[in-house]
Design an enzyme around this catalytic site. Structure first.
Site, PDB file in Angstrom:
ATOM      1  N   LYS A 187      -6.402   0.167   7.510  1.00 36.97           N
ATOM      2  CA  LYS A 187      -7.579   0.433   6.685  1.00 36.97           C
ATOM      3  C   LYS A 187      -8.315  -0.865   6.401  1.00 36.97           C
ATOM      4  O   LYS A 187      -7.726  -1.947   6.478  1.00 36.97           O
ATOM      5  CB  LYS A 187      -7.157   1.102   5.371  1.00 36.97           C
ATOM      6  CG  LYS A 187      -6.191   0.243   4.567  1.00 36.97           C
ATOM      7  CD  LYS A 187      -5.715   0.944   3.326  1.00 36.97           C
ATOM      8  CE  LYS A 187      -4.796   0.074   2.516  1.00 36.97           C
ATOM      9  NZ  LYS A 187      -5.404  -1.174   2.009  1.00 36.97           N
ATOM     10  N   CYS A 243      -4.414  -1.203  -4.309  1.00 42.31           N
ATOM     11  CA  CYS A 243      -4.202  -0.241  -3.224  1.00 42.31           C
ATOM     12  C   CYS A 243      -3.210   0.863  -3.580  1.00 42.31           C
ATOM     13  O   CYS A 243      -3.393   2.007  -3.174  1.00 42.31           O
ATOM     14  CB  CYS A 243      -3.835  -0.978  -1.948  1.00 42.31           C
ATOM     15  SG  CYS A 243      -5.276  -1.900  -1.325  1.00 42.31           S
ATOM     16  N   ASP A 247       0.786  -1.641   1.964  1.00 43.95           N
ATOM     17  CA  ASP A 247       0.387  -3.049   2.178  1.00 43.95           C
ATOM     18  C   ASP A 247       1.467  -4.103   1.891  1.00 43.95           C
ATOM     19  O   ASP A 247       1.168  -5.123   1.223  1.00 43.95           O
ATOM     20  CB  ASP A 247      -0.871  -3.376   1.349  1.00 43.95           C
ATOM     21  CG  ASP A 247      -2.090  -2.539   1.745  1.00 43.95           C
ATOM     22  OD1 ASP A 247      -1.962  -1.684   2.648  1.00 43.95           O
ATOM     23  OD2 ASP A 247      -3.170  -2.735   1.145  1.00 43.95           O
TER      24      ASP A 247
END
Ligand code: VGL
Ligand code: ZN
Length: 211
Positions: A116, A161, A18
């Site tokens: 995601k 994450c 990310d």
């Protein structure tokens, strides 16, 4: 515990989590110094045998957004069908500038990009399973089919994450390494200390220096 790691090894993948504008300074869910991960990650990209990146990718009105819940504010926690869910500012909306990778990240080198969090009703911190801990992203199958058994994680955010991905990877049997200087944390209510504790307990190697 050994910290000898060879990113060029054919069974090893760099998993970049990310590194998107919304998690960098000026973004909707900015992580302090989030952009500082870009240079060390770019360095690792130059030598990694396998390069996978994840991209948080939410539809408008996603269930993890505080704005989707009347009377709720960002960072509140609510009970949902799969357990507790922290509510976030709107972020990483599909196709928005905030969802794009940081402009200096060498994303063109990535072999695989895993999106995601694109299902309206389920959040997904982990690169492997969504927050219901059942719905798969397909990454495990991809890595297995390429005979990858060792993972080196870096990116944003360390305590969400990155940690969820690392913990799922350890559960799936990978040898997991997190390069802390190439990660930055949100650190909500001690979440960084808790994540570090959980990762260590799961046998994940936390590297305090760059590889
Ligand atoms: C993340 C909160 C919400 C992360 C993503 O990338 O750590 N955190 N969505
Ligand atoms: Zn998100």
């Amino acid at each position: 515990m050994t910290s000898k790691l060879d990113l060029t090894a054919d069974n090893t993948a760099l998993l970049i989590i990310d590194v998107q504008n919304d998690f960098c300074p000026g973004g909707q869910l900015a992580v302090q110094d989030g952009d500082q991960v870009v240079a060390p990650i770019n360095l690792m990209i130059t030598s990694a045998a396998h390069i996978v990146a994840t991209q948080d990718w939410h539809p408008d009105g996603h269930a993890s957004f505080a704005t989707s819940h009347e009377g709720r504010r960002p960072f509140d926690a609510i009970e949902v069908s799969y357990g507790m869910q922290t509510l976030w500012p709107d972020h990483c909306v599909q196709g928005s500038a905030g969802a794009a990778f940081h402009p200096e990240l060498q994303i063109d080198a990535a072999h695989m990009i895993v999106r995601k969090g694109f299902r309206s009703a389920i959040d997904s911190y982990s690169a492997f399973f969504e927050n219901d801990q059942t719905t798969v992203t397909g990454l495990h199958g991809y890595l297995q089919s390429r005979s990858v058994g060792q993972l080196v994680l870096a990116g944003l955010a360390t305590d969400y994450c990155v940690a969820y991905s690392a913990l799922d990877a350890a559960r799936l049997g990978y040898d997991v390494h997190v390069v802390l200087p190439a990660c930055r944390a949100i650190d909500l209510d001690g979440s960084m200390a808790a994540a570090a504790q959980q990762m260590s307990a799961a046998g994940i190697t936390l590297h305090q220096t760059l590889l």
